[in-house]
Structure formats: C-alpha cells, structure tokens
Enzyme design. Structure first.
Site, mmCIF file in Angstrom:
data_model
loop_
_atom_site.group_PDB
_atom_site.id
_atom_site.type_symbol
_atom_site.label_atom_id
_atom_site.label_comp_id
_atom_site.label_asym_id
_atom_site.label_seq_id
_atom_site.Cartn_x
_atom_site.Cartn_y
_atom_site.Cartn_z
ATOM 1 N N ARG A 91 -18.381 -0.211 -7.125
ATOM 2 C CA ARG A 91 -19.636 0.540 -6.986
ATOM 3 C C ARG A 91 -19.478 1.943 -7.541
ATOM 4 O O ARG A 91 -20.392 2.488 -8.145
ATOM 5 C CB ARG A 91 -20.062 0.579 -5.515
ATOM 6 C CG ARG A 91 -20.689 -0.722 -5.043
ATOM 7 C CD ARG A 91 -20.894 -0.734 -3.539
ATOM 8 N NE ARG A 91 -19.619 -0.826 -2.834
ATOM 9 C CZ ARG A 91 -19.264 -0.077 -1.797
ATOM 10 N NH1 ARG A 91 -20.094 0.808 -1.301
ATOM 11 N NH2 ARG A 91 -18.075 -0.224 -1.244
ATOM 12 N N SER A 98 -7.088 7.033 2.301
ATOM 13 C CA SER A 98 -6.003 6.479 3.101
ATOM 14 C C SER A 98 -4.669 6.500 2.371
ATOM 15 O O SER A 98 -3.661 6.963 2.916
ATOM 16 C CB SER A 98 -6.318 5.065 3.542
ATOM 17 O OG SER A 98 -5.210 4.567 4.234
ATOM 18 N N HIS A 140 -15.470 -2.814 5.621
ATOM 19 C CA HIS A 140 -15.687 -2.517 4.197
ATOM 20 C C HIS A 140 -16.864 -3.341 3.694
ATOM 21 O O HIS A 140 -16.944 -4.531 3.974
ATOM 22 C CB HIS A 140 -14.420 -2.860 3.415
ATOM 23 C CG HIS A 140 -14.391 -2.283 2.029
ATOM 24 N ND1 HIS A 140 -15.250 -2.694 1.032
ATOM 25 C CD2 HIS A 140 -13.622 -1.313 1.475
ATOM 26 C CE1 HIS A 140 -14.993 -1.997 -0.069
ATOM 27 N NE2 HIS A 140 -14.009 -1.163 0.176
ATOM 28 N N HIS A 177 1.570 -3.747 2.866
ATOM 29 C CA HIS A 177 0.169 -3.849 2.492
ATOM 30 C C HIS A 177 -0.334 -2.713 1.616
ATOM 31 O O HIS A 177 -1.370 -2.850 0.957
ATOM 32 C CB HIS A 177 -0.708 -4.003 3.721
ATOM 33 C CG HIS A 177 -2.039 -4.553 3.351
ATOM 34 N ND1 HIS A 177 -2.165 -5.695 2.602
ATOM 35 C CD2 HIS A 177 -3.284 -4.101 3.538
ATOM 36 C CE1 HIS A 177 -3.447 -5.926 2.369
ATOM 37 N NE2 HIS A 177 -4.140 -4.976 2.923
ATOM 38 N N SER A 178 0.380 -1.615 1.575
ATOM 39 C CA SER A 178 -0.017 -0.535 0.660
ATOM 40 C C SER A 178 -0.190 -1.059 -0.764
ATOM 41 O O SER A 178 -0.997 -0.534 -1.528
ATOM 42 C CB SER A 178 1.047 0.562 0.641
ATOM 43 O OG SER A 178 1.095 1.244 1.865
ATOM 44 N N GLY A 202 7.855 0.099 5.999
ATOM 45 C CA GLY A 202 8.273 0.409 4.628
ATOM 46 C C GLY A 202 7.119 0.486 3.658
ATOM 47 O O GLY A 202 7.284 0.221 2.469
ATOM 48 N N GLY A 243 -8.546 0.677 -5.413
ATOM 49 C CA GLY A 243 -9.460 1.585 -6.109
ATOM 50 C C GLY A 243 -8.941 2.962 -6.433
ATOM 51 O O GLY A 243 -9.185 3.477 -7.528
ATOM 52 N N LEU A 259 3.773 2.925 2.078
ATOM 53 C CA LEU A 259 3.774 4.246 1.441
ATOM 54 C C LEU A 259 4.130 5.342 2.425
ATOM 55 O O LEU A 259 4.924 6.236 2.126
ATOM 56 C CB LEU A 259 2.386 4.536 0.855
ATOM 57 C CG LEU A 259 2.084 3.885 -0.498
ATOM 58 C CD1 LEU A 259 0.600 4.032 -0.830
ATOM 59 C CD2 LEU A 259 2.945 4.516 -1.594
ATOM 60 N N GLU A 315 -1.481 4.682 8.354
ATOM 61 C CA GLU A 315 -2.596 4.031 9.044
ATOM 62 C C GLU A 315 -2.272 3.779 10.516
ATOM 63 O O GLU A 315 -3.169 3.708 11.354
ATOM 64 C CB GLU A 315 -2.970 2.722 8.335
ATOM 65 C CG GLU A 315 -4.269 2.135 8.858
ATOM 66 C CD GLU A 315 -4.783 0.940 8.062
ATOM 67 O OE1 GLU A 315 -4.369 0.747 6.912
ATOM 68 O OE2 GLU A 315 -5.617 0.213 8.623
HETATM 69 C C1 FAD Z 1 -7.295 -4.689 0.456
HETATM 70 C C2 FAD Z 1 -7.137 -3.241 0.739
HETATM 71 C C3 FAD Z 1 -7.414 -2.306 -0.248
HETATM 72 C C4 FAD Z 1 -7.275 -0.949 0.000
HETATM 73 N N1 FAD Z 1 -7.579 -0.059 -0.989
HETATM 74 C C5 FAD Z 1 -7.432 1.266 -0.735
HETATM 75 C C6 FAD Z 1 -7.717 2.235 -1.741
HETATM 76 O O1 FAD Z 1 -8.095 1.901 -2.868
HETATM 77 N N2 FAD Z 1 -7.554 3.535 -1.442
HETATM 78 C C7 FAD Z 1 -7.116 3.949 -0.211
HETATM 79 O O2 FAD Z 1 -6.982 5.137 -0.011
HETATM 80 N N3 FAD Z 1 -6.827 3.057 0.743
HETATM 81 C C8 FAD Z 1 -6.975 1.737 0.522
HETATM 82 N N4 FAD Z 1 -6.691 0.833 1.512
HETATM 83 C C9 FAD Z 1 -6.052 1.295 2.739
HETATM 84 C C10 FAD Z 1 -4.574 1.596 2.490
HETATM 85 O O3 FAD Z 1 -4.051 0.694 1.556
HETATM 86 C C11 FAD Z 1 -3.736 1.497 3.753
HETATM 87 O O4 FAD Z 1 -4.359 2.161 4.787
HETATM 88 C C12 FAD Z 1 -2.370 2.128 3.540
HETATM 89 O O5 FAD Z 1 -1.762 1.644 2.378
HETATM 90 C C13 FAD Z 1 -1.480 1.914 4.730
HETATM 91 O O6 FAD Z 1 -0.175 2.355 4.401
HETATM 92 P P1 FAD Z 1 0.934 2.456 5.506
HETATM 93 O O7 FAD Z 1 2.146 2.958 4.831
HETATM 94 O O8 FAD Z 1 0.408 3.228 6.659
HETATM 95 O O9 FAD Z 1 1.137 0.965 6.026
HETATM 96 P P2 FAD Z 1 1.495 -0.397 5.250
HETATM 97 O O10 FAD Z 1 1.553 -0.250 3.799
HETATM 98 O O11 FAD Z 1 0.609 -1.436 5.826
HETATM 99 O O12 FAD Z 1 2.987 -0.664 5.708
HETATM 100 C C14 FAD Z 1 3.312 -1.075 6.995
HETATM 101 C C15 FAD Z 1 4.795 -1.353 7.048
HETATM 102 O O13 FAD Z 1 5.213 -1.536 8.383
HETATM 103 C C16 FAD Z 1 6.055 -2.662 8.481
HETATM 104 N N5 FAD Z 1 5.971 -3.129 9.865
HETATM 105 C C17 FAD Z 1 4.869 -3.430 10.583
HETATM 106 N N6 FAD Z 1 5.199 -3.757 11.840
HETATM 107 C C18 FAD Z 1 6.532 -3.643 11.946
HETATM 108 C C19 FAD Z 1 7.468 -3.848 13.003
HETATM 109 N N7 FAD Z 1 7.081 -4.210 14.228
HETATM 110 N N8 FAD Z 1 8.781 -3.660 12.738
HETATM 111 C C20 FAD Z 1 9.202 -3.278 11.497
HETATM 112 N N9 FAD Z 1 8.351 -3.060 10.465
HETATM 113 C C21 FAD Z 1 7.035 -3.250 10.694
HETATM 114 C C22 FAD Z 1 5.549 -3.588 7.422
HETATM 115 O O14 FAD Z 1 6.532 -4.503 7.036
HETATM 116 C C23 FAD Z 1 5.221 -2.605 6.302
HETATM 117 O O15 FAD Z 1 6.385 -2.308 5.559
HETATM 118 C C24 FAD Z 1 -6.846 -0.525 1.264
HETATM 119 C C25 FAD Z 1 -6.572 -1.453 2.267
HETATM 120 C C26 FAD Z 1 -6.750 -2.798 2.025
HETATM 121 C C27 FAD Z 1 -6.556 -3.749 3.154
#
Ligand code: FAD
Lengths: 659, 248
Positions: free
Chosen positions: A273, A410, A257, A43-44, A13, A49, A15, A394
C-alpha cells in the site's frame, strides 16, 4: 545438573537479542545467546517492508527529521507510548541504520533523475536530486507524514538479520541453537540466569549469568490466525511472568495487520500500500477513502484493520467458501516494480494462492500480527521489579508503541533498543550490583523444580490432549479477543481460558519418544501460553475504553480522563487462573505532545483536564524561547538525551547539512 | 474475476516418511506411511502438522515462518529437495515420499541440523564484511553512498536462506564433508562484490581456492536447479572460479 557460567545470557537470537549481545560483547562481557532455532531463522527474517529512520534522502522523505518521526510514533501509539522512550528511539534510528549500512546491509538506494511512482491510484513522475544519488532511499508506510521506511526490496528483515548474525559470528558470540529457556533462576528480586532445555536431547542445563536478557519476540501464536512464525509462542514473556515478580505491560495491546493473505494469514507487506496499492471490496470498489479521506489506505494499521472488518460486516466482502475477505490490488504498480521491490510478495502469492499479483487481485483479511505488550522495562531495558533481568525487542514493553505500532518501527526498535540495552547490560555487569552472588543450591533447586514439572506432564494420566487444547485456546482468542472487543465476549474468553488452564493440568501424552519429544514441548508451552492469553483477555476486559488497537465496541471512545495508564500484569500464585492487574500512570504533565486527534481515525475522545493545562504550559515555555534552535526548544519541554549512552547523543547529519 | 484456486478434493494422500530417532537406541531407519484426507490449499506444513496432532505426536520436523522465507523446512519431497511449507499437496501425486535432507546431521525423522552446518560454513568462510574501522564507524554522519544497481545486485545474492537444498542436491557435497557448497561459494561472491568488504582476491583465494571450495564443483548444476530462491548459483560459481584461477 550441568551448569554453564557466563556474564550475559541473551535468550533470543533475533535482531534485538543479537544486537544487544554484540553491544555487551564489545564492552568486554562474555555473552551466550540461546535460540529455539538457528539464529538466522528467527522471525526477524520475515520482516518484509522496511525499517523506519528519518534520513530524508529521497524526495518523499525530504524534510524528515527526528521530530516528525517522534510525532508520528506518538500519534500512532494513540498516546499510549512513553514519550521519552519514543524520543530516544527516533533520535537513534538514523544511527542504527547507518551502522547496519556499514556492516553490510544492502539498503536500496536513491537513483538520481526522473522516475514514475503511484500515489492515490495515479501515476506521477518525480525527480530525485543528484545530491541524493546513492544514499539510502525509503518508501511510504501507514501513519507517517514522510516516506521513512528504509528497505531492502521486500526482504528487509532477512537482509538485516543475516548481516546482524554474521557480525555476531565475527564477534565470536556463541549461539546455542535449539535451546529453550524454561524458567528464570531468581531469588530476592534478583535474576541469575535460566534453566534451559535442549530441544534435540531433552536434557536440562542451567545457565548462570550476571545479567539475563529476554529477546524472545512476539506471542502471536496464542491466536489461530496470525502472520507470526509458529515459534512465536511468547515463552520469554511467559517465563518472566512465572517469576511472579516481573510484570508484563499492556498485554491487551495486540496489533492486527490489514493484509494477511486469506485464509492462510501469511503476511504481504504494508509496502504494497505504501508503494501505491489499493484495497478493494467484493464489488472491486475502493472503499478506504469513504472512511478515511485523509490517509485512505495509509492510515495506521489499527484504523485500516477496523475499517476493513466494518466494511465486511456491512456486507461488502468478497464471498468464498472459506468465508469473506477483501482484495489488495497492486496491479497498478506494474511488473517492473513488483519484480524488484515486491518479490517476496510475488512469491508468496504464487506459491500459496496460485495468484500472479501483476495481473490478479490478492485476497486479504486482517490477521494478528504484533504484540505491543511484553516484559515491562525501564528506559534502559531493565525490569524494574527483577534486577539483572533485561528485555529487548518485541518481547519487551519498553514502550515506544503504546497501543499501536507503526509499520517499520519494529525492526527499527529491535536494533535501536539492542544498541541501548546492550550498553545498559554491560554497565550493570560492571557495577557492584552485577556481581554473581548466588548459591549453587538455588540453581539445583530451580533445576529440580523444572525436572519435576516435566515429569508431572510426562507421567500424567488425564484425558486431555495438548494439541487439542492449543487449538481451543487459539480459536477462543481469534473469535473473542480480536479486533472488535466486547464485555460479554471477553468474559466468555476469560472463563474459557480458565477452564483450559485447569484442563491443561490433566494432559496425558501419547508419546514418550526419546529426545525432546514434540508432544511434551507442546504440553508445557500450552500451559505458559494460556497464562499470556489470559493476561491479554483479562487486561482487555478491564480496559473500558478504546485506544489504538484495543477497540471496545461497548466503550468506543478513547478515555484520557480515566485510562492514561499502562496495564501491568503479574502472576504471583502459580495455581491461580488470573493475573493480578495493576496500573502505572502516563503523566500528561510530562508529555511533549499532550493527547489529541491522531490525524486519522475517530475524532471523538474523552479529554483529560490536564491536557489543556499541559498545552498552556508548553506554549508558555516555547514563548520564552522564540528564535531558539529546535533542539533547545525540545529540551525545554522534555529532555531525553541524558537517557542515552553518551556515544549515541550526537546530532544526525542529513543531506545538505554540514557534519 | 480473480478466484482463490480450488483443486479437486476427495483424495486420500499417502504420505510415506523416512523415520529414525537417533536418540532412541532401538530406533532403526524405516518408512512409515500415514493417510491424510486432502483439504483445500493444503501444504505439506498443514499435512505434517495434522499427522503429528492426530496420528503420531512423536513425528519430528522443523517449521518456523511457514511462508518460504526462513529456510527451516528443507526436505526431500518425492526425491527432490524443496521447502515443505510452500509445497501444495495438489501439485503432488497421491503418494508422497518425504525424507530428511542428506549431508546434514540427523536430529530425528525430517529434522536435520542445518544450523550447525551453516554456522560452521560462515565461520570458515568468514561471511561478513571485513573492515578495519567497523567498530569505530561514525554513526552521526551521512552514510557512504552506493550505486543503486550494486545494492540490488548484492541483495540478489543475499536472498539465500541457507535452507540446505543446494547441499542436498550437490554431488560433491555427498562425497566430501568439507565442501562449502553453492551456499558457501555464493556468499563469497556476495562479499567479493561488496565494496565495503576490504578483502582482496588473494584473501578470498585462501578461503575457497581448493577442492573444498570452488575447484570441488563438478558443474552438475543440481544446486541451481533445486534452489527455492532461484539464485543464479552455477553462474556465480563459474564466475568465481575464473576469478580464483586468476588470483591463484
Ligand atoms: C510477517 C512479518 C513481517 C514483518 N514485517 C515488518 C517490517 O517490515 N517492518 C518492521 O518494522 N517490523 C516488521 N515485523 C515485525 C518484526 O519483524 C518483529 O517484531 C521483530 O523482528 C522481532 O524481533 P525480535 O528480535 O524481538 O524477535 P524475533 O526475531 O522473533 O526473535 C526471537 C528469538 O527468540 C528465540 N526464542 C524464543 N523463545 C525462546 C526460549 N524460550 N528460549 C530460547 N530462545 C527463545 C527465538 O528462537 C528467536 O531467536 C514483521 C513481523 C511479521 C510477523
């Protein structure tokens, strides 16, 4: 077993998952999203930044377009990316950000007139155009030629995820929270949903779907020091791997990072930066210009992180009793800037370090940050090996990042890919292939298998402790599969992980608490994380070159002659302690930009003979098209628009252009 | 020169936790005390994980980002709601009492179902931009401009992380289950301020113009005092109340 039927099951759930869900829902599909936590806590939300999109509204972004964004991303990837995918991405990113702007994200805007900025340690006054007033602004980020990272203060991911989640609620998409997918239901190369565990009650439920989409984010928690949330354990990638059919791509490509706060590893954004902050060593000397005269602090992350570790190894770190680190200096940006544009950074420094970054230096050291690898997909997010299985965000290896992701690319990928993959999922569901054809016996079978597996762990009488083994795995990865890699240490890591895999079958639980039982959760996740860790370590051992974030001290050059290949890991034998690795070629003869120097980092690499051939071919094609518009020239080299859903193919309007 | 702060060591913390597992028919709420050796820069995130890993693996709590951003780890810390992940133990006395946030469904020990509550609030208050043409929006053309200050004001209100601390600190929320709380009212002010949202004051009044909304607030200010993001909640509620009086 309780079974829930739906058209589309999105596992994750964040982004990416929610945008794909909205896309499929708008096409009339019934969608359920699963998440370990409430969707807005994914974690999104932690992205700080910015999001890259070549709007070019502010002065620093002037002249930006898809071509430059494309080139920056390809160079950033160290030519590991799929260039067609990068084109699809760069073209769609402006649309994605405009969609989010319409949906409610309060993007920071250009303010007309003069303002002061900090560049290369000095103050400058610039003047923003009247015509740009109120359009979305952007900041500078590493590895880019333009100021392209659009932002909402330094809470970009939070603002994006809240808007996205609210729109998903508006669309009536149910999110089943605190539900963990444990296994994919599949037979004969077709995925039919997942067996899922309720993390409140411990119950198993089957979700049967025409299309299943993995959007589970990264797997940083296989490392000890990581910027990632504690739930980033890669369970989506792991259950895809456990099918024995679906492949994971480039798992050895792990990003570190430059600015994790020391020692906790919590991130402070690259925006620090980008906005003019500097890196200083133990003697408070600004060292990056000595290594990287072109881009200095704003080379790509892989390069900056390596330079930092090199500098520490040369004895220039600041020494504390926790170990050594370097300093990030944002004092020069001033209180007004920090209080409005870097406020999460300020809070993090205050709460976790007791430091006021307006007056004091921030202790930093590189930390694991991002997983470029993941579930390998085609251009539409579909697994080539397991039909009906999609992956996005991701968790996927769609492959726009290759061996190093650019900052801001990302969150941009999550929404762009969500827009594209959501459509592809709907297309699939509407096609004859998308019909639901499984037997209930198959579902029961998978359900029983998972129940048995959990019982085996719960009833185990071994002498191993899950938490202890997790720590050992994490320490192994951080110590031996980190920024500087070497055959000897990688071999040690592979054999330690094999040993841990064997030991992880001998766990005994101390608690039999009713409900989900956190100790049981740790135990079964450990077994899966170990497989992912092994894909990383073993993949890194086999890749005898240095590319992007994968740096082999014993093979320090990028080797285009032998390694224009993407690693594919599969795990067909559940009892094995190593994956089967295969490779798929990256075809230089189809690239729009053949391999070359990135504009920062090492200049020295082993050339592939095809590079010169392709370069000649490109020049010949372009010579016949002199005077043609950029779009025609691009299409003659590497057409990509046909890969996009039709409504995403239009040209992006920019300031000063007619619509 | 800047130094990482180092606090006095050598304390043995006594962490007293209100425990209860509603899934277990034999469980009754009770306090259990754990002893933890205080370490450098220790947060409650670190301390609670240490307890789970080395003393009681059944202990339930929620952490996600562990950086004060995601809002998962709200709990009552020595009588006050707060985010456990960014609470440093050295700022607390040697004896620390932890309890789950009240007003939310208890999952177990320190884990409560804030997600379900917040989703319910969002559905009820329709916390999203309402616009006729959202699905048809033209993605190729320049975005609509917005005043830079307005964008910043919106973000100011949008920094809410739905942690639930304001609900735990709210007198009304303890008495009325259906009160939308500062978190809900803040979101209404956020969307009301947003020109992209086409709803009128009369429509907002429909959503919050009664005792479950803006007229339920007793202005005890607990919400603003306890907000980990320092949102100006009381001011927002007072402002909204004036507007709603005019609309209603
Ligand atoms: C501290 C930090 C700062 C960042 N800043 C930036 C930035 O400024 N710009 C940028 O472009 N990127 C940034 N990134 C990277 C970016 O935030 C992530 O790569 C991106 O948000 C990942 O989104 P996602 O939707 O793929 O996964 P996520 O947002 O991680 O969502 C994963 C989802 O999967 C669910 N899930 C996981 N496993 C299971 C399972 N087995 N069963 C059911 N549900 C599950 C979780 O509950 C969650 O809802 C940053 C990353 C970090 C760690």
């Amino acid at each position: 077993m309780h079974t829930i039927y739906t058209d589309v099951l999105v596992i994750g759930g964040g982004l990416a998952g929610q945008r794909a869900a909205i896309g499929a829902r708008r096409r009339g599909q019934e969608v359920i999203v699963l998440s370990l936590v409430p969707a807005k806590r994914s974690h999104s939300a932690a992205a700080q930044g910015g999001m890259q999109a070549s709007l070019g509204n502010c002065l620093g972004g002037a002249g930006d377009n898809e071509d430059i964004h494309f080139a920056d991303t390809v160079r950033g990837s160290d030519w590991g990316a799929d260039q067609e995918v990068v084109r699809m991405f760069a073209h769609t990113a402006p649309k994605a950000i405009r969609e989010l702007a319409a949906w409610g994200v309060p993007w920071n805007r250009v303010e007309r007139g003069e303002r002061e900025i900090t560049v290369d340690g000095k103050k400058q006054t610039i003047r923003e155009a009247d015509a740009a007033h109120g359009l979305i602004t952007s900041r500078n980020f590493g590895g880019t030629q333009k100021w392209r990272a659009c932002y909402v203060s330094d809470g970009t991911g939070h603002a994006m995820l809240y808007t996205m989640s609210n729109q998903a609620i508006a669309a009536g998409i149910p999110v089943h929270e605190r539900m963990e997918a444990l296994a994919l239901i599949h037979a004969d190369g077709r995925c039919h949903g997942a067996i899922v565990r309720n993390l409140m009650s411990g119950e198993l439920v089957a979700y049967v779907a025409r299309a299943t989409c993995i959007a589970t984010g990264g797997f940083g928690r296989i490392y000890r020091v990581s910027t990632n949330a504690v739930i980033n354990e890669g369970m989506g990638a792991a259950i895809a791997l456990e099918t024995g059919v679906a492949a994971l791509g480039n798992m050895e490509a792990i990003q570190f990072h430059p600015t994790g706060i020391f020692p906790a590893g919590i991130l402070v954004t690259e925006g620090c930066r980008g906005d003019g902050g500097l890196l200083l060593d133990g003697a408070e000397h600004r060292f990056m210009p000595d290594y990287e005269p072109e881009k200095k602090e704003l080379a790509s992350r892989d390069v900056v992180s390596r330079r930092m570790e090199e500098h520490i190894a040369a004895g220039h770190g600041a020494k504390t009793r926790f170990g050594e680190h370097l300093w990030l200096d944002i004092r020069l940006l001033g209180a007004a800037h920090i209080d409005t544009k870097l406020r999460e950074v300020k809070e993090i420094c205050q709460y976790f370090l007791g430091v006021d970054p307006v007056r004091e230096l921030i202790p930093v050291r590189p930390a694991q940050h991002y997983s470029m690898g993941g579930v390998r997909t085609d251009h539409h997010g579909h697994s080539p090996q397991l039909r009906g299985l999609f992956a996005v965000g991701e968790a996927a290896c769609w492959d726009m990042h290759g061996f190093n992701r650019l900052g801001g690319n990302s969150v941009a990928e999550t929404v762009v890919a969500g827009m594209i993959v959501g459509e592809a999922i709907a297309d699939f569901c509407e096609s004859p292939e998308g019909a639901l054809t499984l037997s209930t016996a198959l579902v029961e079978d998978f359900g029983r298998r998972e129940a048995r597996h959990l019982a085996t762990i719960s009833d185990g009488h071994g002498d191993e402790n899950a938490f202890d083994l997790i720590r050992r795995m994490q320490e192994t990865m951080t110590a031996k599969v980190g920024i500087f890699r070497h055959a000897e240490r990688l071999e040690e890591a592979v054999s330690s992980l094999q040993d841990l895999q064997r030991r992880s079958r001998n766990i005994s639980l101390r608690s039999s608490a009713a409900g989900a039982n956190p100790e049981l959760v740790a135990a079964y996740r450990l077994q899966r994380m170990l497989k992912l860790a092994q894909c990383v370590a073993y993949g890194a051992l086999q890749r005898t070159e240095s590319r992007g974030a994968h740096y082999r001290a014993d093979f320090p050059r990028r080797d285009d002659a032998n390694w224009m290949r993407r690693t594919l890991a599969v795990w067909p034998d559940a009892k094995a302690t190593l994956p089967n690795l295969g490779y798929e070629p990256l075809d230089i003869m189809r690239m729009e930009i053949p391999p070359g120097w990135r504009g920062y980092g090492a200049r020295d690499y082993i050339e592939n003979p095809q590079t010169a051939l392709r370069q000649e071919q490109i020049e010949a094609v372009l010579a016949t098209l002199e005077g043609a518009d950029p779009e025609t020239r691009q299409a003659a080299l590497m057409p990509f628009k046909h890969l996009l859903p039709e409504h995403l193919r239009g040209p992006n309007q920019r300031l000063g252009e007619q619509s | 020169m800047t130094q990482i702060p180092v606090q006095q060591l050598g304390r043995t913390l006594q962490i007293e936790i209100l425990r209860h597992n509603p899934r277990d028919p034999d469980s009754v709420p009770h306090l259990q005390t754990f002893e933890v050796e205080e370490a450098d820069a220790m947060t409650l995130f670190i301390a609670l994980n240490e307890i789970r890993e080395t003393q009681d693996p059944s202990l339930q709590f929620d952490f996600v980002c562990r950086a004060g951003i995601c809002g998962s780890c709200g709990m009552i810390i020595n009588g006050r709601p707060g985010l456990a992940c960014r609470t440093l133990t050295h700022q607390l006395p040697q004896r620390i009492t932890l309890a789950p946030l009240p007003a939310f469904e208890l999952i177990g020990d320190l884990s409560v179902n804030t997600g379900k509550w917040m989703r319910g609030m969002s559905e009820r208050l329709e916390t999203w931009v309402h616009r006729q043409d959202l699905e048809q929006s033209d993605l190729d053309s320049l975005e609509a401009p917005m005043e830079p200050q307005l964008a910043e004001q919106l973000y100011e209100l949008e920094r809410c992380i739905e942690c639930g601390c304001c609900i735990a600190a709210c007198g009304t929320a303890q008495m009325r289950e259906d009160f939308v709380g500062a978190v809900g009212l803040n979101q209404i002010t956020r969307f009301r301020l947003d020109p992209r949202d086409e709803r009128s004051d009369a429509q907002f009044y429909e959503l919050v113009g009664d005792e479950t909304g803006v007229f339920g607030c007793m202005t005890l200010l607990g919400c603003e005092d306890m907000c980990p993001k320092d949102l100006p909640l009381a001011t927002q509620i007072a402002f909204l109340r004036r507007r709603m009086v005019m609309a209603g």
